[in-house]
Design a protein around this motif. Sequence first.
Motif, PDB file in Angstrom:
ATOM      1  N   LEU A 231      20.630  80.491 -68.165  1.00 53.87           N
ATOM      2  CA  LEU A 231      21.819  81.119 -67.587  1.00 53.87           C
ATOM      3  C   LEU A 231      21.468  81.864 -66.298  1.00 53.87           C
ATOM      4  O   LEU A 231      22.214  81.810 -65.314  1.00 53.87           O
ATOM      5  N   ILE A 235      22.880  81.280 -62.407  1.00 53.35           N
ATOM      6  CA  ILE A 235      23.468  82.335 -61.575  1.00 53.35           C
ATOM      7  C   ILE A 235      22.740  82.435 -60.237  1.00 53.35           C
ATOM      8  O   ILE A 235      23.375  82.510 -59.171  1.00 53.35           O
ATOM      9  N   SER A 238      23.496  79.414 -58.028  1.00 52.24           N
ATOM     10  CA  SER A 238      24.887  79.441 -57.558  1.00 52.24           C
ATOM     11  C   SER A 238      25.070  80.449 -56.433  1.00 52.24           C
ATOM     12  O   SER A 238      25.752  80.173 -55.441  1.00 52.24           O
ATOM     13  N   TYR A 244      30.664  79.043 -56.974  1.00 51.97           N
ATOM     14  CA  TYR A 244      31.285  79.822 -58.035  1.00 51.97           C
ATOM     15  C   TYR A 244      30.343  79.892 -59.232  1.00 51.97           C
ATOM     16  O   TYR A 244      29.818  78.868 -59.691  1.00 51.97           O
ATOM     17  N   THR A 245      30.108  81.098 -59.737  1.00 58.24           N
ATOM     18  CA  THR A 245      29.118  81.302 -60.800  1.00 58.24           C
ATOM     19  C   THR A 245      29.635  80.919 -62.174  1.00 58.24           C
ATOM     20  O   THR A 245      28.992  80.172 -62.913  1.00 58.24           O
ATOM     21  N   GLN A 246      30.814  81.409 -62.518  1.00 59.99           N
ATOM     22  CA  GLN A 246      31.311  81.244 -63.883  1.00 59.99           C
ATOM     23  C   GLN A 246      32.032  79.910 -64.042  1.00 59.99           C
ATOM     24  O   GLN A 246      33.241  79.855 -64.289  1.00 59.99           O
ATOM     25  N   THR A 247      31.255  78.867 -63.927  1.00 60.21           N
ATOM     26  CA  THR A 247      31.789  77.515 -64.122  1.00 60.21           C
ATOM     27  C   THR A 247      32.013  77.247 -65.608  1.00 60.21           C
ATOM     28  O   THR A 247      31.641  78.046 -66.476  1.00 60.21           O
ATOM     29  N   PHE A 250      28.700  77.236 -67.399  1.00 56.15           N
ATOM     30  CA  PHE A 250      28.176  78.579 -67.640  1.00 56.15           C
ATOM     31  C   PHE A 250      28.887  79.230 -68.825  1.00 56.15           C
ATOM     32  O   PHE A 250      28.243  79.803 -69.711  1.00 56.15           O
ATOM     33  N   ARG A 251      30.212  79.134 -68.847  1.00 51.58           N
ATOM     34  CA  ARG A 251      30.976  79.778 -69.925  1.00 51.58           C
ATOM     35  C   ARG A 251      30.663  79.138 -71.282  1.00 51.58           C
ATOM     36  O   ARG A 251      30.512  79.829 -72.286  1.00 51.58           O
ATOM     37  N   ARG A 254      27.081  80.254 -72.298  1.00 52.51           N
ATOM     38  CA  ARG A 254      27.080  81.662 -72.718  1.00 52.51           C
ATOM     39  C   ARG A 254      27.764  81.822 -74.067  1.00 52.51           C
ATOM     40  O   ARG A 254      27.319  82.598 -74.918  1.00 52.51           O
ATOM     41  N   LYS A 287      26.233  89.679 -66.463  1.00 56.95           N
ATOM     42  CA  LYS A 287      27.108  88.712 -67.155  1.00 56.95           C
ATOM     43  C   LYS A 287      26.473  88.235 -68.459  1.00 56.95           C
ATOM     44  O   LYS A 287      27.177  87.845 -69.396  1.00 56.95           O
ATOM     45  N   CYS A 291      27.134  89.750 -73.049  1.00 59.05           N
ATOM     46  CA  CYS A 291      27.165  88.979 -74.301  1.00 59.05           C
ATOM     47  C   CYS A 291      26.450  89.745 -75.414  1.00 59.05           C
ATOM     48  O   CYS A 291      26.934  89.824 -76.543  1.00 59.05           O
TER      49      CYS A 291
END
Length: 300
Positions: A231, A235, A238, A244-247, A250-251, A254, A287, A291
């Motif tokens: 992860l 980041i 990216s 864009y980080t939260q692709t 990635f989601r 995570r 980010k 979690c």
Amino acid sequence: AVVSTQSTGALIESIKNKEGVEMMVASLDPLPDGSIDGRDMDSQFPEAKLEVVIQTILRVGCKSISHLSVSLNRFRDLLIKVMPNQDAKVCCLRITFLFFETNHQLMCIMIEKFLNFQLIEPSCIVSWIFSPDMLPHFNRLYLWQMLESTICYCIKRCDRIKVELEKSKAKLKEKKDQESVAVDPDIAEKRKALVQAAEEEVGHYVKLLEDAELSQKEVFLIVVQRFIMILTDHIVRSEQESRYTQTLWFRCTRDRLRQTLVKHRREVKRYMVTLQTLLFTPEVEPKILECFSQFKGYIA
């Protein structure tokens, strides 16, 4: 390719003649010492020879799942001989995955077989799952099934040993009670020997449990560490490329980390101090830390 074909034929002939492990290994001597694709592999057994052994054994047992079980059991000593360290075992997983590349369900079954026959340690399987080779498959369901099977194997093994340990402790207590009421010297001596045997059995299960719990802890730490690494790498790359980080990738990844922590919270709670001290440090990306913070709130 010609040498590989000849060595495969020699190995099959050796198997038909029911020769020993050393003779089977000797039949592979014509193969070159080195990897089949130029990899640097720190193994006492070259990858080219390992590929011939693994593919031959899989082809012998590829008729059905039961045939695979019989084949792995029959050639267990040979597999142990050709997989002397973690590199060789990860290589075995890579070869097996390519062999079953059109049938991932069979690969999931093979993971369970490797674990149940104690051919490959759980930590090796986790390392392979998070290896660069598997990145293209990283968010596929079958990969998470393999990871879950590996974690569950560790947990069930510990639970099974705990049950056996409690049984052996109860047996020891019973033998001690019988020893305390013995009157005849001969009977007392026999019961003393039975107590000693029961104590050795308890010691055996205590050692097994310690090893199993250590392996389980190692697996959980490796899983979390690899999640954090992959992860974090996403980041960093990216941000460097202004993407864009939260692709979706990635989601999803995570959320898999979050799911793993929550689903196995009973075990993870035992490692909270280690996780917080070694892995979820302040230097980790916020980010990702979020979690872990959510998980701590969940189990509080």
